[in-house]
Write a protein that holds these residues in place. Sequence first.
Motif, PDB file in Angstrom:
ATOM      1  N   ASP A 108     -33.232  53.654  52.237  1.00  0.00           N
ATOM      2  CA  ASP A 108     -33.770  54.493  53.314  1.00  0.00           C
ATOM      3  C   ASP A 108     -32.817  54.614  54.502  1.00  0.00           C
ATOM      4  O   ASP A 108     -33.180  55.199  55.533  1.00  0.00           O
ATOM      5  N   ALA A 109     -31.622  54.067  54.378  1.00  0.00           N
ATOM      6  CA  ALA A 109     -30.653  54.121  55.485  1.00  0.00           C
ATOM      7  C   ALA A 109     -30.100  55.531  55.629  1.00  0.00           C
ATOM      8  O   ALA A 109     -29.835  56.226  54.637  1.00  0.00           O
ATOM      9  N   GLU A 110     -29.914  55.960  56.876  1.00  0.00           N
ATOM     10  CA  GLU A 110     -29.371  57.293  57.126  1.00  0.00           C
ATOM     11  C   GLU A 110     -27.902  57.374  56.744  1.00  0.00           C
ATOM     12  O   GLU A 110     -27.405  58.433  56.364  1.00  0.00           O
ATOM     13  N   GLN A 111     -27.185  56.270  56.877  1.00  0.00           N
ATOM     14  CA  GLN A 111     -25.780  56.227  56.507  1.00  0.00           C
ATOM     15  C   GLN A 111     -25.451  54.811  56.036  1.00  0.00           C
ATOM     16  O   GLN A 111     -26.129  53.852  56.412  1.00  0.00           O
ATOM     17  N   VAL A 112     -24.421  54.695  55.209  1.00  0.00           N
ATOM     18  CA  VAL A 112     -24.037  53.397  54.665  1.00  0.00           C
ATOM     19  C   VAL A 112     -22.553  53.184  54.939  1.00  0.00           C
ATOM     20  O   VAL A 112     -21.741  54.107  54.795  1.00  0.00           O
ATOM     21  N   HIS A 113     -22.211  51.947  55.293  1.00  0.00           N
ATOM     22  CA  HIS A 113     -20.882  51.691  55.839  1.00  0.00           C
ATOM     23  C   HIS A 113     -20.439  50.282  55.449  1.00  0.00           C
ATOM     24  O   HIS A 113     -21.244  49.351  55.430  1.00  0.00           O
ATOM     25  N   ILE A 114     -19.157  50.128  55.142  1.00  0.00           N
ATOM     26  CA  ILE A 114     -18.584  48.800  54.915  1.00  0.00           C
ATOM     27  C   ILE A 114     -17.381  48.631  55.830  1.00  0.00           C
ATOM     28  O   ILE A 114     -16.504  49.498  55.892  1.00  0.00           O
ATOM     29  N   GLY A 115     -17.350  47.513  56.548  1.00  0.00           N
ATOM     30  CA  GLY A 115     -16.229  47.197  57.415  1.00  0.00           C
ATOM     31  C   GLY A 115     -15.447  46.009  56.863  1.00  0.00           C
ATOM     32  O   GLY A 115     -15.989  45.178  56.126  1.00  0.00           O
ATOM     33  N   PHE A 116     -14.176  45.933  57.235  1.00  0.00           N
ATOM     34  CA  PHE A 116     -13.316  44.828  56.794  1.00  0.00           C
ATOM     35  C   PHE A 116     -12.702  44.177  58.019  1.00  0.00           C
ATOM     36  O   PHE A 116     -12.141  44.847  58.888  1.00  0.00           O
ATOM     37  N   TYR A 117     -12.843  42.857  58.073  1.00  0.00           N
ATOM     38  CA  TYR A 117     -12.509  42.109  59.277  1.00  0.00           C
ATOM     39  C   TYR A 117     -11.825  40.812  58.869  1.00  0.00           C
ATOM     40  O   TYR A 117     -11.755  40.459  57.707  1.00  0.00           O
ATOM     41  N   GLY A 118     -11.326  40.084  59.855  1.00  0.00           N
ATOM     42  CA  GLY A 118     -10.668  38.817  59.583  1.00  0.00           C
ATOM     43  C   GLY A 118     -10.833  37.855  60.748  1.00  0.00           C
ATOM     44  O   GLY A 118     -11.799  37.973  61.493  1.00  0.00           O
ATOM     45  N   GLY A 119      -9.844  36.985  60.995  1.00  0.00           N
ATOM     46  CA  GLY A 119      -8.485  37.046  60.534  1.00  0.00           C
ATOM     47  C   GLY A 119      -7.891  38.452  60.551  1.00  0.00           C
ATOM     48  O   GLY A 119      -8.395  39.360  61.142  1.00  0.00           O
ATOM     49  N   GLU A 120      -6.787  38.575  59.840  1.00  0.00           N
ATOM     50  CA  GLU A 120      -6.169  39.884  59.653  1.00  0.00           C
ATOM     51  C   GLU A 120      -6.515  40.367  58.250  1.00  0.00           C
ATOM     52  O   GLU A 120      -6.037  39.805  57.257  1.00  0.00           O
ATOM     53  N   LEU A 162      -6.069  55.892  54.497  1.00  0.00           N
ATOM     54  CA  LEU A 162      -6.429  57.223  54.966  1.00  0.00           C
ATOM     55  C   LEU A 162      -6.875  58.136  53.834  1.00  0.00           C
ATOM     56  O   LEU A 162      -7.709  59.021  54.048  1.00  0.00           O
ATOM     57  N   GLN A 163      -6.357  57.921  52.615  1.00  0.00           N
ATOM     58  CA  GLN A 163      -6.882  58.665  51.465  1.00  0.00           C
ATOM     59  C   GLN A 163      -8.346  58.317  51.234  1.00  0.00           C
ATOM     60  O   GLN A 163      -9.125  59.155  50.754  1.00  0.00           O
ATOM     61  N   ASN A 164      -8.726  57.092  51.591  1.00  0.00           N
ATOM     62  CA  ASN A 164     -10.119  56.660  51.443  1.00  0.00           C
ATOM     63  C   ASN A 164     -10.922  56.794  52.730  1.00  0.00           C
ATOM     64  O   ASN A 164     -12.010  56.218  52.861  1.00  0.00           O
ATOM     65  N   ASP A 165     -10.375  57.573  53.656  1.00  0.00           N
ATOM     66  CA  ASP A 165     -11.089  57.940  54.891  1.00  0.00           C
ATOM     67  C   ASP A 165     -11.555  56.743  55.717  1.00  0.00           C
ATOM     68  O   ASP A 165     -12.647  56.747  56.284  1.00  0.00           O
ATOM     69  N   PHE A 166     -10.727  55.721  55.804  1.00  0.00           N
ATOM     70  CA  PHE A 166     -11.027  54.582  56.663  1.00  0.00           C
ATOM     71  C   PHE A 166     -10.968  55.003  58.137  1.00  0.00           C
ATOM     72  O   PHE A 166     -10.061  55.745  58.547  1.00  0.00           O
ATOM     73  N   ALA A 182     -13.224  46.072  46.677  1.00  0.00           N
ATOM     74  CA  ALA A 182     -14.499  46.382  47.324  1.00  0.00           C
ATOM     75  C   ALA A 182     -14.704  47.892  47.443  1.00  0.00           C
ATOM     76  O   ALA A 182     -15.811  48.403  47.215  1.00  0.00           O
ATOM     77  N   VAL A 183     -13.650  48.616  47.785  1.00  0.00           N
ATOM     78  CA  VAL A 183     -13.745  50.070  47.912  1.00  0.00           C
ATOM     79  C   VAL A 183     -14.067  50.701  46.557  1.00  0.00           C
ATOM     80  O   VAL A 183     -14.936  51.580  46.452  1.00  0.00           O
ATOM     81  N   ARG A 184     -13.372  50.265  45.512  1.00  0.00           N
ATOM     82  CA  ARG A 184     -13.644  50.808  44.175  1.00  0.00           C
ATOM     83  C   ARG A 184     -15.105  50.582  43.776  1.00  0.00           C
ATOM     84  O   ARG A 184     -15.780  51.481  43.270  1.00  0.00           O
ATOM     85  N   TYR A 185     -15.555  49.362  43.996  1.00  0.00           N
ATOM     86  CA  TYR A 185     -16.925  49.020  43.597  1.00  0.00           C
ATOM     87  C   TYR A 185     -17.954  49.797  44.411  1.00  0.00           C
ATOM     88  O   TYR A 185     -18.936  50.317  43.863  1.00  0.00           O
ATOM     89  N   ALA A 186     -17.725  49.900  45.720  1.00  0.00           N
ATOM     90  CA  ALA A 186     -18.665  50.619  46.579  1.00  0.00           C
ATOM     91  C   ALA A 186     -18.732  52.098  46.202  1.00  0.00           C
ATOM     92  O   ALA A 186     -19.820  52.683  46.112  1.00  0.00           O
ATOM     93  N   LYS A 187     -17.582  52.703  45.960  1.00  0.00           N
ATOM     94  CA  LYS A 187     -17.562  54.132  45.618  1.00  0.00           C
ATOM     95  C   LYS A 187     -18.251  54.404  44.276  1.00  0.00           C
ATOM     96  O   LYS A 187     -18.793  55.494  44.057  1.00  0.00           O
ATOM     97  N   SER A 188     -18.234  53.426  43.383  1.00  0.00           N
ATOM     98  CA  SER A 188     -18.891  53.610  42.088  1.00  0.00           C
ATOM     99  C   SER A 188     -20.408  53.450  42.181  1.00  0.00           C
ATOM    100  O   SER A 188     -21.129  53.775  41.230  1.00  0.00           O
ATOM    101  N   ASN A 189     -20.892  52.978  43.347  1.00  0.00           N
ATOM    102  CA  ASN A 189     -22.326  52.715  43.490  1.00  0.00           C
ATOM    103  C   ASN A 189     -23.014  53.530  44.588  1.00  0.00           C
ATOM    104  O   ASN A 189     -24.238  53.560  44.648  1.00  0.00           O
ATOM    105  N   PHE A 190     -22.230  54.178  45.434  1.00  0.00           N
ATOM    106  CA  PHE A 190     -22.802  55.005  46.490  1.00  0.00           C
ATOM    107  C   PHE A 190     -22.286  56.432  46.369  1.00  0.00           C
ATOM    108  O   PHE A 190     -21.096  56.651  46.130  1.00  0.00           O
ATOM    109  N   LYS A 191     -23.161  57.394  46.577  1.00  0.00           N
ATOM    110  CA  LYS A 191     -22.720  58.790  46.607  1.00  0.00           C
ATOM    111  C   LYS A 191     -21.893  59.055  47.854  1.00  0.00           C
ATOM    112  O   LYS A 191     -20.898  59.784  47.812  1.00  0.00           O
ATOM    113  N   GLU A 192     -22.324  58.499  48.973  1.00  0.00           N
ATOM    114  CA  GLU A 192     -21.599  58.658  50.227  1.00  0.00           C
ATOM    115  C   GLU A 192     -21.510  57.303  50.927  1.00  0.00           C
ATOM    116  O   GLU A 192     -22.523  56.616  51.084  1.00  0.00           O
ATOM    117  N   ILE A 193     -20.314  56.935  51.314  1.00  0.00           N
ATOM    118  CA  ILE A 193     -20.115  55.677  52.040  1.00  0.00           C
ATOM    119  C   ILE A 193     -18.854  55.798  52.876  1.00  0.00           C
ATOM    120  O   ILE A 193     -17.896  56.482  52.486  1.00  0.00           O
TER     121      ILE A 193
END
Length: 517
Positions: free
Chosen positions: A171-183, A225-229, A194-205
């Motif tokens: 029911d979320a209006e948008q879905v998002h994954i962030g990457f943090y650290g450390g670096e 940038l190809q993956n629109d980060f 993670a990007v490959r797996y997320a894209k295979s499971n979400f229509k939009e992320i």
Amino acid sequence: MVAVNNSIKDFYNELCSSGRPGRLGKVFKTDKNYYFLDTGTGKVACLKKNVYKVLNCLMQSDSCEDLKDLDLNDEEIESAISEIRDAVKSEHILSAPVLTTLTGSAVTHLKETLESGVENVTLEVTEKCNLRCKYCIYNPSHKEYREFGHKNMSWETAKKAIDLLINHSKDAEQVHIGFYGGEPLLNFELIKQAVRYAKSNFKEITFAMTTNAALVTEEIADYLLQNDFDIIVSLDGPKDIHDANRITIDGTGSFNKTVAGAQILLNTQSRLGKQSKISFNMVVSGPNYEENYNKIQEFLEHEDWIPKDIMVLTASVDHGPKDSEYFIPQSSQEREFTDGSYDPLNEWDWNHRREMKNGNEKKGLFSDGVMDKGMLIIHKRLLSEYPVKAYGMNGCCVPGQRRIYVTVDGKFLLCEKVGNIPDIGNVDTGFNFEGIQKLYVNDFIDNAKEYCKDCWAVNLCTMCYVNCYDQKGPHFSYRHNSCRNERLYLENNLVRYHTELEENPEELMEYNTKDFR
């Protein structure tokens, strides 16, 4: 000396019938006019000078006898009181109900929201970092010190975190994954998995990353940038400012490496035709704030490689939570404590905008993003004909909805800013609903209402869970200084907004289409 008659005393006692008058509103002034913000309705009234003086006295005083000290005669005070009385009847101001509890989605729909409305997971993909920034939470001088570790997040942990997002976001209006650290770029392979797996499971992320950019290569930039980060580059400004705090493991400055990485990212963004994907995060240390702000502005204007429209996030150094004494808002104790306090970025921005107006100059300032946020708070404030009957939980999100910060070990924290506070679950057992309900809803409300009930800014407040917890639970003596700074921030924005309303009201229309995200 003027006399305070029984009618005025009766009116003051009416204001005090449900608490100290200072909770009911706040006066402020611009160069041209005097104003009053009403707590309960959000209405702002333009005042005559005498009414302003009287209201200010009533809001700040513990006795109506203080009216005697104003430079007004009996007739002027009585006339002002009469105008205020009439406004109370016609505009329903100075009538905010007593705050007995706080409410919001975290109170009314906590479990349902976490079952199906989760929007984001931010993965701490590594504890490692190639820098040793002096103000970082991983630096031994920081109060919330987290010792640098050597762990990388495993794919098993990352997958479980993404699976939780998959299973709890229908029911979320948008879905998002962030990457943090450390670096985070020190564990770039995990990011790609993670990007490959997320894209295979979400229509939009969408994806985001905060990086010092020192490890960026052409290959990495192209992938991101190809993956629109959305990419936040930690760059504090010109070399002398940046290198003062952002140093490498061997103690040398990181400016040259960060700039080289940022340039690769920006060039790649341009080549691929991507828009607004890269921004800078600048942490500015004092005490010479004005000098540093001037250097940052000049740096952004004169470095050809930096786009003129680049978004800049900026903040002063956060040294972590610190115990402080509580003073009732607008009381003499608070005024004495805060006398001389100022927001250096607000002062710098204000002065520069004045200079630009006087010189008929129009250009962007690096502070625009921060200032827009403050203006938006005022523009989209709660506004009603009658006082609201319920009070929200300040700026607190539903714990776990807007962002889950997943540590390398798989623990869930509220976000990356909270420090060492109780977790809200983990990748193996999911959300700890009972713990969230107790610690971040019930216990928070029980503590917050003791202070929020006396605050004129309660319906404007953006304060969240940051700086009010320790490892055991609520620790509200951490919060009092932050609350004072928040009130100063909001008052500054009331002045700024109404100055703009006086001088360029059409400029405010842009805020109709903006939101807080």
